[in-house]
Design an enzyme around this catalytic site. Structure first.
Site, PDB file in Angstrom:
ATOM      1  N   CYS A   1       0.850  -1.193   0.000  1.00 18.93           N
ATOM      2  CA  CYS A   1       0.000   0.000   0.000  1.00 18.93           C
ATOM      3  C   CYS A   1       0.883   1.239   0.000  1.00 18.93           C
ATOM      4  CB  CYS A   1      -0.889  -0.018   1.245  1.00 18.93           C
ATOM      5  SG  CYS A   1      -1.992   1.403   1.373  1.00 18.93           S
TER       6      CYS A   1
ATOM      7  N   HIS B   1      -9.116  -3.676  -2.365  1.00 16.98           N
ATOM      8  CA  HIS B   1      -8.162  -2.952  -1.520  1.00 16.98           C
ATOM      9  C   HIS B   1      -8.519  -1.463  -1.473  1.00 16.98           C
ATOM     10  CE1 HIS B   1      -3.807  -2.148  -0.182  1.00 16.98           C
ATOM     11  NE2 HIS B   1      -4.273  -0.943  -0.467  1.00 16.98           N
ATOM     12  N   GLU B   2      -8.778  -0.883  -2.651  1.00 19.15           N
ATOM     13  CA  GLU B   2      -9.100   0.549  -2.702  1.00 19.15           C
ATOM     14  C   GLU B   2     -10.475   0.832  -2.094  1.00 19.15           C
ATOM     15  OE1 GLU B   2      -6.669   2.341  -3.252  1.00 19.15           O
ATOM     16  OE2 GLU B   2      -5.455   0.726  -4.087  1.00 19.15           O
TER      17      GLU B   2
ATOM     18  N   HIS C   1     -10.198   1.186   1.507  1.00 20.01           N
ATOM     19  CA  HIS C   1      -9.717   2.519   1.926  1.00 20.01           C
ATOM     20  C   HIS C   1     -10.886   3.487   2.110  1.00 20.01           C
ATOM     21  CE1 HIS C   1      -5.379   2.422   2.012  1.00 20.01           C
ATOM     22  NE2 HIS C   1      -5.276   1.946   0.800  1.00 20.01           N
TER      23      HIS C   1
HETATM   24 ZN    ZN Z   1      -3.691   1.006  -0.053  1.00 21.17          ZN
END
Ligand code: ZN
Length: 163
Positions: free
Chosen positions: A96, A138-139, A142
């Site tokens: 990341c 993953h995004e 966030h």
């Molecule tokens: Zn990330």
């Protein structure tokens, strides 16, 4: 275009849930361009708005830098919602831009379906699997204030500390 500094692990905004975009204006379009530039410059394959200091519900993905995906186009996801996740999972080592020194295997659903708006604010639906599905998840995490390291065993999290 402008590069934007990337927030690092512990920065409060990375734990805040992002807010849906109401309309696309020139500022939003410039912001998305800047996100792409920032991500490409950092050799990342994905970047979420709160990683660059905005609370907009937006992330960008471009996996064409990976040797197996040279033909994948850059994608922007506005107000995304993952509506289906496969029961089948796989594991892959993630990193990341906000946690530069950490890489770890993360187990995620192999396939997802996501609804979102594009840069013309049109509704879009995408079903993806494998690496692209992973980057999107993953995004997407966030935007909910979740790091990939929240998804690894606790004993592997010991070196991470939030101020
Ligand atoms: Zn990330």
């Amino acid at each position: 275009m402008t590069q934007i500094p990337v927030n690092q692990y512990g920065d409060k905004i990375l734990r805040k849930k992002t807010i849906p975009v109401q309309k696309i204006d020139p500022e939003t379009i410039k912001f998305v361009k800047d996100m792409f530039e920032t991500m490409h410059e950092a050799s990342g394959v994905g970047l979420a708005a709160n990683q660059v200091g905005s609370s907009k519900s937006v992330f960008v993905v471009d996996i064409s830098v990976m040797k197996d995906y040279p033909n994948e186009k850059p994608r922007v996801f506005i107000n995304p919602k993952i509506v289906e996740r496969s029961e089948e999972t796989d594991s892959y080592e993630e990193g990341c831009l906000s946690i530069p020194d950490v890489r770890a295997e993360v187990i995620r659903p192999k396939k997802i379906k996501i609804l979102f708006k594009d840069l013309e604010f049109n509704d879009q639906t995408l079903e993806v699997d494998d690496f692209l599905a992973r980057v999107i998840q993953h995004e997407y995490d966030h935007l909910q204030g979740i790091y990939f390291t929240d998804r690894i065993p606790e004993d592997q999290q010991k070196n991470l500390k939030e101020s």
